[in-house]
Structure formats: C-alpha cells, structure tokens
Write an enzyme that holds these catalytic residues in place. Structure first.
Site, PDB file in Angstrom:
ATOM      1  N   HIS A  55      31.362  31.047   0.901  1.00 20.05           N
ATOM      2  CA  HIS A  55      31.623  30.892   2.324  1.00 20.05           C
ATOM      3  C   HIS A  55      32.231  32.182   2.870  1.00 20.05           C
ATOM      4  CE1 HIS A  55      31.622  26.193   2.484  1.00 20.05           C
ATOM      5  NE2 HIS A  55      30.532  26.707   1.941  1.00 20.05           N
ATOM      6  N   GLU A  57      34.985  32.846   4.456  1.00 18.49           N
ATOM      7  CA  GLU A  57      36.403  33.086   4.156  1.00 18.49           C
ATOM      8  C   GLU A  57      36.578  33.672   2.761  1.00 18.49           C
ATOM      9  OE1 GLU A  57      36.329  28.926   6.163  1.00 18.49           O
ATOM     10  OE2 GLU A  57      34.897  30.292   5.199  1.00 18.49           O
ATOM     11  N   SER A 173      -3.710  30.831  31.204  1.00 20.83           N
ATOM     12  CA  SER A 173      -2.265  31.033  31.333  1.00 20.83           C
ATOM     13  C   SER A 173      -1.805  32.381  30.792  1.00 20.83           C
ATOM     14  CB  SER A 173      -1.510  29.919  30.610  1.00 20.83           C
ATOM     15  OG  SER A 173      -1.829  29.913  29.227  1.00 20.83           O
ATOM     16  N   TRP A 175      -1.601  36.219  31.250  1.00 24.19           N
ATOM     17  CA  TRP A 175      -0.207  35.960  30.944  1.00 24.19           C
ATOM     18  C   TRP A 175       0.531  35.724  32.251  1.00 24.19           C
ATOM     19  CZ3 TRP A 175       1.066  34.901  26.110  1.00 24.19           C
ATOM     20  CH2 TRP A 175       0.352  35.460  25.069  1.00 24.19           C
ATOM     21  N   THR A 201      -2.182  23.033  24.230  1.00 28.42           N
ATOM     22  CA  THR A 201      -1.782  24.441  24.129  1.00 28.42           C
ATOM     23  C   THR A 201      -2.530  25.135  23.005  1.00 28.42           C
ATOM     24  OG1 THR A 201       0.413  23.985  25.027  1.00 28.42           O
ATOM     25  CG2 THR A 201       0.174  25.978  23.719  1.00 28.42           C
ATOM     26  N   LEU A 209       2.510  31.108  17.170  1.00 27.75           N
ATOM     27  CA  LEU A 209       3.829  30.461  17.121  1.00 27.75           C
ATOM     28  C   LEU A 209       4.706  31.011  16.006  1.00 27.75           C
ATOM     29  CD1 LEU A 209       2.816  26.733  17.756  1.00 27.75           C
ATOM     30  CD2 LEU A 209       3.395  28.494  19.433  1.00 27.75           C
ATOM     31  N   ARG A 212       7.631  37.298  15.187  1.00 27.29           N
ATOM     32  CA  ARG A 212       7.065  38.609  14.869  1.00 27.29           C
ATOM     33  C   ARG A 212       8.063  39.743  15.098  1.00 27.29           C
ATOM     34  NH1 ARG A 212       2.969  35.605  17.102  1.00 27.29           N
ATOM     35  NH2 ARG A 212       3.025  36.493  19.196  1.00 27.29           N
ATOM     36  N   SER A 226      -2.422  13.723  18.917  1.00 29.95           N
ATOM     37  CA  SER A 226      -2.586  12.289  18.683  1.00 29.95           C
ATOM     38  C   SER A 226      -3.912  11.921  18.036  1.00 29.95           C
ATOM     39  CB  SER A 226      -2.445  11.527  20.005  1.00 29.95           C
ATOM     40  OG  SER A 226      -1.173  11.736  20.570  1.00 29.95           O
TER      41      SER A 226
END
Length: 384
Positions: A55, A57, A173, A175, A201, A209, A212, A226
């Site tokens: 740890h 400490e 989208s 950018w 997306t 995702l 980098r 789904s």
C-alpha cells in the site's frame, strides 16, 4: 530527497499526484498516495501500484526509513486496519513511530467506519481528516460508488451540435466534435474500466472504443445488442494487440433471447463474451447489465451512445454524470436527437441537471453535469 520545505496543502497535493499514477492498475483497490514529511521536508513517498502489492503508506514509510520517527504522514485515504492481501497499514504506521497522520478522506466501506483513524488515535497518534478531501473523492469517484453500492459509476458522454443533434438526417456523425475533444475522450478512456455503446453506434460508426493514449490498460468494451445484428467483423470485436488486452481480450455483448444461436456461437468462437439479460419489449435489461458489470469488478463505465441507450439509461436513473461536447455547428430539425424521453408538458416536469463545470475543449463547449450521484461528503467528517 529534496530539502525544500512544503505546506500541508502542497504535501497532500503531492500525495494526490502520486495516487493518480496507479490509475488503470490499482483496481479493484482505490488510488492511494502517501508522503512522509518532517519539518516540511519530504523524506519518503509512495503510491499503491497494483492490487496485492504494498500500500502507499508502506511504500512511503519504507522510503523514509528510520527518519520516519516523529514525522508526519500525508495519505489520500484512511489507512486500513484489517488484514487483506497485505497486513494493516496502521501497524506499519505505529511501528515507524509516525506522530501525526493527515488523511484526505475516510474509507467508504461501512465495515471500516473510521476504524483506521480510531486505532491510530488510541495509540497516541494525532490524526487530522479532510485536507484536500474533495479532490481525493473526485479521484476515486468510481471506486467509492462501487464500494458503497456494488454498481459501477456511470458517465454518459455525448457530442452534439448546438441544436442538440448527434447525427445528420442520414445518420452521419463524424465528426461533430473537434480533434481536441476526441483527444480528451481518449484520456477519459484511460481512466474508466468499461466503455459502453449501443448496436446502432457500432453499425453506423464502426468504432474501436480503445484507449489510444499509449498509457494504461484497455477498458472493457461493452455493446448492447438485443438481436446480435452487429457485424462480426466490426472493429470492436477484433482482438487487441498483444500486451494491450487490459480487462478483456475482446469485448462483451449484452443481448437477449432474440439473438440467433448461430450468431451467438460465431461471436463466442471469435472470443467475444455474451451475456443474456432479458428486459421488456425484447430489449436488454440495462439495470441488470450495470449490476452484472459491478459484480465483475467494473467500477466505472463511460457510455458513448447512441441516443437510444443514452435515453434508456437516463430514464432508468442509471446515469451518475453526463458530459456533453457541443460543437459549433447546426444539423437542422431532421438531425438525430440524443434524448427522446417523451413529451414534457411543463417546465416543472423537465429533468434538471446540476452543472458541475463548463470549459472549452478546442472549439467545443464541454459541459459536465451531475445527474444521479449520491452525496458522499460524510467521508470528510468523523465517523459517528
């Protein structure tokens, strides 16, 4: 060691800076830094590098050696007073002869309830609580939320035009946000445990995702799909480079019984983890997904869209903070909106978010808002 003298504030600032070095590596433990000082001079310092290792400490006390006797210890989190993978830090503090301990925040674990503080005081050590405490809380926001609730802290991140659109009428989208904003998102990915998106997306933008920045491990990539309609050749399903696997070799897909057996089998053979979480109307149960991630040790999740997932998370009260990058462009009334939460007839019924801060990131205005975030200011006060 430096012979410069430092104030209490600057010594705790140093401890906080050291703690941040463990980001991405210390989990499931918190980020903790520590500094040993005598007469304002730093004589030892350390941080928690990895679960199972010393740890903060203990590292700082080891660096200080015999000079620690009669010195002050500045630590960003209440020292532990129980056996885990390592012995209690309170034992090391007492053995070193530390006379004063300055702590930024208490341990949120209800089983601890100020036990480390009480143990030190019972042995005659002067203990002070709360210095730079709000900074310590912010640094460990995800871990605190996870430790208290068993759920990850959820940050919803979106980029929109000034008129509230996240894509053009055709779905384009790239950018809306500037290179500076996208670089900022890369830095955020370095500090979260998982990145979550909807199937739309993946189909529309084919994102990687990944983190980098070249620093820290990769976040777990999570896709809400789904019916398993996303392409198996999408970037998000490709293995990461050797040595960059982080918490997952590829990614996780949350799906339902609507998904075909063959699609599921193909993705599993490719190394993708599939979890079935049946919700209403044939959609993934997002509440169950967040709970599932918490049980897997994921302490923080950044949702990067799209609009359907963003709206569902907000409506179910699963978002803790919301970050919006507003780009200086207009996409018109046919553009895709990010929030479709139904009709709101009166202003008093409109959900109101608490603005935490706003700043320019390149040409974009970045807004950070509190949505459904528990008050943890009690961690800066003495236990009852």
């Amino acid at each position: 060691m430096s012979t410069d003298t430092h104030s209490d504030n600057s010594l705790m600032d140093r401890a906080l800076a050291l703690a941040r070095r463990g980001s991405g590596f210390a989990a499931p433990n918190p980020l903790v830094g520590a500094v040993v000082a005598k007469d304002g001079e730093i004589i030892g310092s350390g941080w928690h590098r990895k679960a199972g290792e010393a740890h903060a400490e203990v590292e700082a006390l080891k660096a200080a050696g015999e000079r620690a006797k009669g010195a002050s210890l500045f630590v960003t989190l209440e020292p532990c007073n129980h056996y885990g993978r390592t012995p209690p830090c309170t034992e090391a503090i007492l053995a070193a002869g530390i006379s004063r301990v300055v702590i930024a925040m208490r341990d949120p674990n209800p089983k601890v309830k100020g036990g480390g503080i009480a143990e030190l005081r019972s042995k005659g050590v002067k203990v002070e609580l709360g210095l730079r405490g709000r900074r310590a809380i912010e640094m460990n926001r995800g871990w605190i939320h996870w430790a208290m609730t068993g759920r990850p802290f959820v940050l919803l991140k979106l980029a929109s035009s000034l008129d509230g659109r996240i894509a053009s009428s055709s779905g384009e989208s790239k950018w809306i946000s500037s290179p500076a904003a996208r670089a900022h998102v890369q830095r955020l990915r370095r500090h979260v445990h998982a990145v979550l998106v909807g199937a739309g997306t993946v189909v529309r933008d084919n994102p990687r995702l990944t983190n980098r920045t070249g620093k820290g491990p990769q976040p777990l990539r999570v896709v809400v799909d789904s019916s398993l309609r996303t392409d198996i050749n999408s970037h998000v399903y490709r293995p990461l480079a050797l040595g960059e696997r982080g918490r997952s070799p590829i990614c996780m897909i949350a799906t339902t019984s609507r998904a075909s057996y063959q699609r599921r089998r193909d993705l599993e053979l490719a190394g993708v983890e599939i979890v079935s979480l049946e919700g209403s109307n044939g959609k993934v149960d997002l509440d169950a997904l967040i709970r599932h991630l918490g049980k897997a040790g994921i302490q923080s999740v950044m949702c990067e869209g799209g609009g359907g997932v963003a709206t569902s998370l907000l409506e179910k009260g699963l978002v803790n903070r919301f970050m919006l990058y507003q780009g200086p462009l207009l996409l018109g009334s046919s553009g895709k909106v990010w929030f479709d939460g139904g009709e709101i007839a009166s202003m008093r019924d409109a959900p109101r978010l608490r603005l935490l801060r706003s700043r320019m990131v390149g040409p974009d205005n970045m807004l950070l808002c509190r949505v459904n975030e528990p008050d943890v200011s009690f961690l800066l006060r003495e236990a009852d």
